[in-house]
Design a protein around this motif. Structure first.
Motif, mmCIF file in Angstrom:
data_model
loop_
_atom_site.group_PDB
_atom_site.id
_atom_site.type_symbol
_atom_site.label_atom_id
_atom_site.label_comp_id
_atom_site.label_asym_id
_atom_site.label_seq_id
_atom_site.Cartn_x
_atom_site.Cartn_y
_atom_site.Cartn_z
ATOM 1 N N VAL A 93 21.717 1.182 -8.106
ATOM 2 C CA VAL A 93 20.615 0.559 -7.379
ATOM 3 C C VAL A 93 19.331 1.363 -7.510
ATOM 4 C CG1 VAL A 93 22.128 -0.531 -5.708
ATOM 5 C CG2 VAL A 93 21.179 1.703 -5.186
ATOM 6 N N GLY A 94 19.426 2.636 -7.731
ATOM 7 C CA GLY A 94 18.247 3.445 -7.931
ATOM 8 C C GLY A 94 18.569 4.438 -9.005
ATOM 9 N N ALA A 95 18.650 5.676 -8.611
ATOM 10 C CA ALA A 95 19.088 6.707 -9.533
ATOM 11 C C ALA A 95 19.952 7.654 -8.759
ATOM 12 C CB ALA A 95 17.894 7.432 -10.136
ATOM 13 N N ASP A 96 20.388 8.717 -9.420
ATOM 14 C CA ASP A 96 21.197 9.718 -8.739
ATOM 15 C C ASP A 96 20.469 10.213 -7.502
ATOM 16 O OD1 ASP A 96 22.898 11.696 -8.001
ATOM 17 O OD2 ASP A 96 22.218 13.125 -9.520
ATOM 18 N N TYR A 156 0.807 -1.216 0.000
ATOM 19 C CA TYR A 156 0.000 0.000 0.000
ATOM 20 C C TYR A 156 0.846 1.274 0.000
ATOM 21 C CZ TYR A 156 -3.568 3.403 1.338
ATOM 22 O OH TYR A 156 -4.388 4.500 1.383
ATOM 23 N N PRO A 157 1.965 1.338 0.744
ATOM 24 C CA PRO A 157 2.807 2.540 0.652
ATOM 25 C C PRO A 157 3.339 2.779 -0.758
ATOM 26 C CG PRO A 157 3.372 1.289 2.617
ATOM 27 C CD PRO A 157 2.465 0.419 1.799
ATOM 28 N N VAL A 158 3.547 1.707 -1.524
ATOM 29 C CA VAL A 158 4.002 1.866 -2.907
ATOM 30 C C VAL A 158 2.879 2.463 -3.747
ATOM 31 C CG1 VAL A 158 4.988 0.679 -4.908
ATOM 32 C CG2 VAL A 158 5.513 -0.127 -2.593
ATOM 33 N N LEU A 159 1.664 1.989 -3.519
ATOM 34 C CA LEU A 159 0.507 2.532 -4.235
ATOM 35 C C LEU A 159 0.323 4.014 -3.945
ATOM 36 C CD1 LEU A 159 -2.119 1.893 -5.931
ATOM 37 C CD2 LEU A 159 -3.256 1.590 -3.712
ATOM 38 N N ARG A 160 0.439 4.399 -2.672
ATOM 39 C CA ARG A 160 0.160 5.783 -2.272
ATOM 40 C C ARG A 160 1.331 6.728 -2.518
ATOM 41 N NH1 ARG A 160 -3.600 7.481 1.480
ATOM 42 N NH2 ARG A 160 -2.571 9.480 1.149
ATOM 43 N N ALA A 212 7.685 4.460 -11.717
ATOM 44 C CA ALA A 212 8.543 3.302 -11.982
ATOM 45 C C ALA A 212 8.370 2.234 -10.907
ATOM 46 C CB ALA A 212 10.001 3.744 -12.062
ATOM 47 N N GLN A 213 8.294 2.628 -9.645
ATOM 48 C CA GLN A 213 8.113 1.662 -8.557
ATOM 49 C C GLN A 213 6.766 0.950 -8.682
ATOM 50 O OE1 GLN A 213 8.698 4.531 -5.430
ATOM 51 N NE2 GLN A 213 10.650 3.633 -4.803
ATOM 52 N N ARG A 216 17.731 7.708 -4.244
ATOM 53 C CA ARG A 216 16.502 8.486 -4.148
ATOM 54 C C ARG A 216 15.342 7.828 -4.883
ATOM 55 N NH1 ARG A 216 16.085 13.316 -1.651
ATOM 56 N NH2 ARG A 216 18.061 14.205 -0.949
ATOM 57 N N GLU A 217 15.616 7.057 -5.908
ATOM 58 C CA GLU A 217 14.527 6.372 -6.599
ATOM 59 C C GLU A 217 13.929 5.261 -5.758
ATOM 60 O OE1 GLU A 217 15.162 5.048 -10.535
ATOM 61 O OE2 GLU A 217 15.148 7.065 -11.377
ATOM 62 N N ASP A 218 14.573 4.927 -4.651
ATOM 63 C CA ASP A 218 14.023 3.929 -3.732
ATOM 64 C C ASP A 218 13.144 4.562 -2.659
ATOM 65 O OD1 ASP A 218 15.387 1.657 -4.891
ATOM 66 O OD2 ASP A 218 17.219 2.464 -4.021
ATOM 67 N N LEU A 219 13.146 5.875 -2.552
ATOM 68 C CA LEU A 219 12.304 6.549 -1.562
ATOM 69 C C LEU A 219 10.829 6.356 -1.876
ATOM 70 C CD1 LEU A 219 14.115 9.979 -1.071
ATOM 71 C CD2 LEU A 219 13.528 8.390 0.779
ATOM 72 N N LEU A 220 10.028 6.236 -0.826
ATOM 73 C CA LEU A 220 8.578 6.296 -0.930
ATOM 74 C C LEU A 220 8.160 7.619 -0.296
ATOM 75 C CD1 LEU A 220 7.757 2.627 0.112
ATOM 76 C CD2 LEU A 220 7.579 3.609 -2.179
ATOM 77 N N GLY A 221 7.764 8.568 -1.135
ATOM 78 C CA GLY A 221 7.533 9.918 -0.643
ATOM 79 C C GLY A 221 8.835 10.680 -0.555
ATOM 80 N N GLU A 222 8.861 11.679 0.300
ATOM 81 C CA GLU A 222 10.025 12.541 0.450
ATOM 82 C C GLU A 222 10.827 12.162 1.693
ATOM 83 O OE1 GLU A 222 10.919 14.786 -1.765
ATOM 84 O OE2 GLU A 222 9.180 14.214 -2.981
#
Length: 387
Positions: free
Chosen positions: A143-146, A88-92, A97-98, A223-229
């Motif tokens: 692993v993610g992005a810059d 659900y956190p991924v959905l919200r 991309a995630q 940072r591309e692995d973050l969910l939200g800020e």
């Protein structure tokens, strides 16, 4: 649902779910290994379209889904709920991309999700998390992005009591990035299970569900692995729990109703003292109490779900009340059901023996009963201060 009574279509759907749980899902659950992720069961939940409903439904429908599945097959209910909790956190809050990578596979029951919040020293006190996200300019590469000017992070520490660990395919992980004190310094990350430095082991628990611990030894995230800020992780966690807490109550109500129905059938048929168990006033009054408490819990759960769907500002209080009353009630009902059945209910494989092991954990996870009481009191006094 009108006045917390189900409409004809809802009654029919719940009946269909109970039948699917008993006929299609329970046989798969019985073939599974206790304490392990049951992937054939997850695949069946996907094929039936039930995992899709987790992500496309409001709180009310989610509660109906969880209660109905719990009545017929607690393993199926829990497998479904854990997919929702982890994803659900991924959905919200996830990026396009995630969401594109993970959610279709979660909905199909092909990828296993997990919600990694609790730690050995931070269970109910989620703001006391110690898993460290240490800035590292090179951690995001590959692993993610810059990760921006500050680069990425490396996660170091432990998680414990994590459902679906260590077999999940990805984890929603909450770590301390330090933007502020307490809850203000926590961020949420989507961490695939194959990241270097991430290991885990299963824990042998009372209930048969997969639960384990995780060790993070400099696990790289970008940072591309973050969910939200950054610094928004506590909000991500609480938004997720506010939705799922009432539905934990629905899970509990489903177990209570299964125990109650089993007790009604048994006491009405069991010969004792020249009559039936149900003829004894002590038995009849206890069953009446079990039924009354179950119905009260059900009403509170669906009131909380309706408040969530309606955007009510008092969702935290209502969600906490629903989880508290429903889980405590289910414990009461199952315990008294075992007592009225006697020794037969203690035999391994009996429905009530199974429920007796299942019913204990919901009073602890997603906020123990004591935490729910604290939330309720804080919300009540906040209202006094506002007036």
């Amino acid at each position: 649902m009108n006045g917390f009574a189900l409409g004809a279509d809802q009654e029919a759907w719940c009946g269909q779910l109970r039948a699917q749980a008993a006929d299609r899902l329970r046989p798969l659950a019985e073939k599974g290994e206790p304490g392990r992720v049951n992937r054939p069961l997850l695949a069946a939940l996907g094929e039936l379209g039930l995992l899709e409903r987790v992500f496309s439904s409001g709180a009310l429908e989610l509660c109906l889904l969880r209660e109905s599945l719990a009545y017929g097959c607690t393993e199926a209910e829990t497998a479904l709920a854990l997919q929702g909790l982890g994803a659900y956190p991924v959905l919200r809050y996830g990026s396009e991309a995630q969401r594109g990578r993970w959610l279709p596979r979660v909905r199909a029951g092909q990828s296993v999700a997990a919600f990694a919040l609790s730690e050995p020293g931070a269970g109910s006190d989620a703001a006391a998390l110690e898993l460290a996200a240490v800035p590292d300019a090179g951690a995001g590469a590959g692993v993610g992005a810059d990760a921006g000017a500050g680069g990425g992070w490396r996660l170091s520490g432990e998680k414990c009591w994590i459902s679906n660990a260590p077999e999940a395919d990805f984890y929603t992980v909450f770590a301390r990035t330090g933007e502020g004190p307490g809850a203000k310094g926590v961020s949420a990350f989507l961490v695939p299970a194959d990241r270097p430095g991430l290991t885990g082991e299963p824990l042998d628990m009372l209930s048969p569900h997969p639960i384990g611990s995780l060790a993070f030894d400099g696990v790289p995230v970008g940072r591309e692995d973050l969910l939200g800020e950054p610094g928004q992780g506590f909000r991500v966690a609480m938004d997720t729990l506010n939705l799922f807490r009432p539905s934990v109550g629905a899970f509990a109500v489903g177990m209570a109703r299964a125990a109650l129905d089993a007790t009604l059938a048994y006491t009405a048929d069991r010969a004792a003292f020249g009559g039936r168990l149900s003829d004894l006033q002590a038995v009849a009054h206890r069953v009446a109490e079990m039924a009354t408490r179950t119905e009260a819990a059900r009403l509170l759960v669906y009131a909380a779900a309706g408040a969530y769907d309606g955007g009510s500002p008092d969702v935290p209080r209502r969600a906490a009340m629903a989880k508290l009353l429903a889980t405590e009630t289910a414990q009461y009902v199952v315990d008294h059901a075992v007592q009225l059945h006697g020794a037969v209910a203690l035999r391994r494989g009996h429905l009530l023996e199974h429920l007796y092991r299942e019913v204990r954990a919901p009073r602890i996870y997603e906020g123990a009963s004591e935490v729910q009481r604290t939330i309720i009191a804080k919300e009540l006094y906040r209202g006094v201060a506002a007036r």
